[in-house]
Design an enzyme around this catalytic site. Structure first.
Site, mmCIF file in Angstrom:
data_model
loop_
_atom_site.group_PDB
_atom_site.id
_atom_site.type_symbol
_atom_site.label_atom_id
_atom_site.label_comp_id
_atom_site.label_asym_id
_atom_site.label_seq_id
_atom_site.Cartn_x
_atom_site.Cartn_y
_atom_site.Cartn_z
ATOM 1 N N TYR A 282 55.204 14.486 52.452
ATOM 2 C CA TYR A 282 55.600 15.723 53.122
ATOM 3 C C TYR A 282 54.461 16.158 54.025
ATOM 4 O O TYR A 282 53.301 16.188 53.599
ATOM 5 C CB TYR A 282 55.889 16.818 52.072
ATOM 6 C CG TYR A 282 56.280 18.154 52.670
ATOM 7 C CD1 TYR A 282 57.456 18.292 53.394
ATOM 8 C CD2 TYR A 282 55.477 19.285 52.504
ATOM 9 C CE1 TYR A 282 57.822 19.531 53.940
ATOM 10 C CE2 TYR A 282 55.844 20.514 53.037
ATOM 11 C CZ TYR A 282 57.019 20.632 53.758
ATOM 12 O OH TYR A 282 57.383 21.848 54.282
ATOM 13 N N ASP B 85 46.786 13.104 56.108
ATOM 14 C CA ASP B 85 47.179 14.464 55.792
ATOM 15 C C ASP B 85 46.548 14.844 54.449
ATOM 16 O O ASP B 85 47.023 14.458 53.389
ATOM 17 C CB ASP B 85 48.709 14.566 55.734
ATOM 18 C CG ASP B 85 49.172 15.989 55.422
ATOM 19 O OD1 ASP B 85 48.342 16.810 54.981
ATOM 20 O OD2 ASP B 85 50.367 16.266 55.602
ATOM 21 N N LYS C 207 45.606 24.498 52.629
ATOM 22 C CA LYS C 207 45.476 24.964 51.248
ATOM 23 C C LYS C 207 44.056 25.437 50.900
ATOM 24 O O LYS C 207 43.708 26.553 51.233
ATOM 25 C CB LYS C 207 45.980 23.886 50.291
ATOM 26 C CG LYS C 207 47.466 23.552 50.579
ATOM 27 C CD LYS C 207 48.154 22.873 49.439
ATOM 28 C CE LYS C 207 49.526 22.352 49.814
ATOM 29 N NZ LYS C 207 50.648 23.206 49.483
HETATM 30 C C1 LIG Z 1 50.498 17.098 52.264
HETATM 31 C C2 LIG Z 1 51.048 18.328 52.906
HETATM 32 N N1 LIG Z 1 51.026 18.430 54.233
HETATM 33 C C3 LIG Z 1 51.481 19.517 54.879
HETATM 34 C C4 LIG Z 1 51.998 20.584 54.170
HETATM 35 C C5 LIG Z 1 52.511 21.791 54.896
HETATM 36 O O1 LIG Z 1 51.636 22.850 54.714
HETATM 37 P P1 LIG Z 1 52.162 24.365 54.846
HETATM 38 O O2 LIG Z 1 53.049 24.623 53.688
HETATM 39 O O3 LIG Z 1 50.894 25.174 54.851
HETATM 40 O O4 LIG Z 1 52.888 24.453 56.151
HETATM 41 C C6 LIG Z 1 52.037 20.526 52.781
HETATM 42 C C7 LIG Z 1 52.583 21.648 51.985
HETATM 43 O O5 LIG Z 1 52.725 21.598 50.802
HETATM 44 C C8 LIG Z 1 51.556 19.364 52.133
HETATM 45 O O6 LIG Z 1 51.589 19.242 50.792
#
Ligand SMILES: Cc1ncc(COP(=O)(O)O)c(C=O)c1O
Length: 427
Positions: free
Chosen positions: A148, A241, A269
């Protein structure tokens, strides 16, 4: 015996919420539908614990989905945010602490010389993709099934039939053409990756280095290094990511722990210490493609927000070598304890410092298809059992637990006792 916990105030709030918020929530997993119950409304948090609207306490393993590595309302974070707020909450102009935060991130994360901050991981991942497309002059992006990267159109693509497929929309409202610019490959599948890259050279390969959005499914030996060499071989950028793994699995995240560097790193985060902050980071040569230096457009009213930056700086200042050793030992103790608590049931536990998933399957999944074969009903029942016993797990099999620095021996003991009870109740 499970002391009975009433949730009448949560239920009343949920009823009101459903009139004004779709599903009563502002982000779907919070609704707890995957574990077959209604959400608990949270009134406050302190350390490792949250308290619901009815006043019951829970050892919290969601911790704002990983943002709260120091636990709830850490005094140093609260003091930093309070002091920043007293000076003004937002300016839409640069501030000193943004520079300090970028400097600190550059000291920690291998390969990061510069940052562009955003308010969410979604925006940061989107910006990383735009940079990769501008850099390579290509459109296609390769992502992995079960990873994700936020909810932007192009990254809400899922696999069609077959092993390495042109993405199809993972949600109504995502244009087929946009999803089609993403190729979806099964995680840990070398052959499928090779087939995908044979078809067309992408702008980027984007990966969670330690995927935690299908539950925690670490890379097979050598898989991250393969991503690096494939990206190099086809002239694509490798985007790591690290929204979850960043500042969690090590001081410099997965980029440090695995020894594999991305061309661009997406952070979030922990970076915002529980306030909205995320960033894309990388070398000057790539980051200066962004406006105002370069032509790649990206902007944000609240980007680099003073409160979020203050919370991020205060949080990072707590994360020294000792803290990482402690987080590792807490997670190990928890993982081993949960495995033992299962008492021979077909359950497997995957963990890394600060992250773990209890899979209701005999063997830990290697990819999304494996994860989907877990006993989701048993997981749901076990989670309901944990909640009834004062432990708040991620309410989905496809998420990770986030132990924090505030989780001490007493909280682990409480958790394991609840886990044993919840497992016994399953039988
Ligand atoms: C690996 C990863 N990338 C991107 C995101 C997206 O971040 P946000 O919820 O701050 O938009 C998340 C959210 O959980 C994530 O776990």
């Amino acid at each position: 015996m499970v002391a009975s916990r009433t949730d009448s105030r949560s239920r009343a709030l949920y009823a009101r919420a459903r009139d004004v918020l779709p599903g009563g929530v502002n982000s779907p997993v919070r609704a707890m539908r995957a574990i077959g119950r209604d959400p608990l409304f949270v009134a406050r948090g302190a350390g490792a614990e949250i308290f619901d609207a009815d006043g019951f306490g829970y050892v919290d393993y969601v911790c704002s989905w990983g943002a709260l590595i120091a636990g709830h309302a850490h005094p140093a974070v609260i003091a930093a945010v309070t002091a920043a707020a007293a000076d003004g909450t937002s300016f839409g102009a640069p501030t000193q602490r943004e520079v300090e935060l970028a400097e600190e991130v550059a000291r920690r994360v291998p390969g990061v010389e510069m940052l562009r901050m955003t308010s969410s991981g979604t925006e940061a991942a989107m910006t990383a993709i735009r940079l990769a497309r501008a850099h390579t002059g290509r459109d296609l992006v390769v992502k992995f099934a079960g990873a994700y990267h936020g909810h932007s159109d192009g990254l809400l693509a899922q696999a069609g039939s077959g092993l390495a497929t042109q993405g199809i929309p993972a949600s109504p409202g995502v244009p087929a053409a946009t999803a089609g610019a993403t190729m979806v490959v099964p995680w840990n599948d070398r052959d499928a990756l090779a087939r995908a890259l044979d078809r067309e050279a992408p702008a980027a390969i984007i990966a969670e280095p330690y995927p935690a959005n299908m539950g925690l499914v670490p890379p097979a030996e050598g898989f991250l290094a393969l991503l690096r060499s494939c990206a190099d071989a086809c002239g694509a950028l490798l985007i790591l990511d690290e929204v979850i793994s960043g500042f969690r699995v090590a001081r410099g995240g997965a980029s440090e722990r695995s020894g594999v560097r991305g061309d661009l790193v997406v952070l979030g985060k922990v970076l915002g210490g529980g306030l909205p902050a995320a960033a894309v980071g990388g070398p000057r040569a790539l980051l200066e493609a962004l406006a105002p230096v370069g032509a790649v457009y990206q902007a944000g009213t609240l980007s680099g927000n003073p409160l979020a930056v203050a919370a991020g700086l205060a949080t990072l200042s707590l994360l020294d070598d000792e803290a990482y050793a402690e987080l590792e030992s807490t997670t190990r103790r928890l993982a081993e304890g949960l495995r033992a608590a299962a008492g021979g049931r077909p359950v497997s536990v995957q963990w890394l410092p600060g992250l773990l998933t209890v899979f209701f399957a005999e063997h830990a999944p290697a990819n999304l298809e494996d994860a989907k074969r877990c006993d989701l009903d048993a997981y749901a029942a076990w989670c309901r059992g944990l909640l009834a016993r004062g432990v708040y797990p991620p309410p989905s099999q496809f998420e990770a637990w986030f132990p924090s620095l505030a989780h001490g021996e007493a909280e682990i003991e409480r958790t394991l006792q609840a886990a044993r009870g919840a497992f016994e109740a399953l039988a």
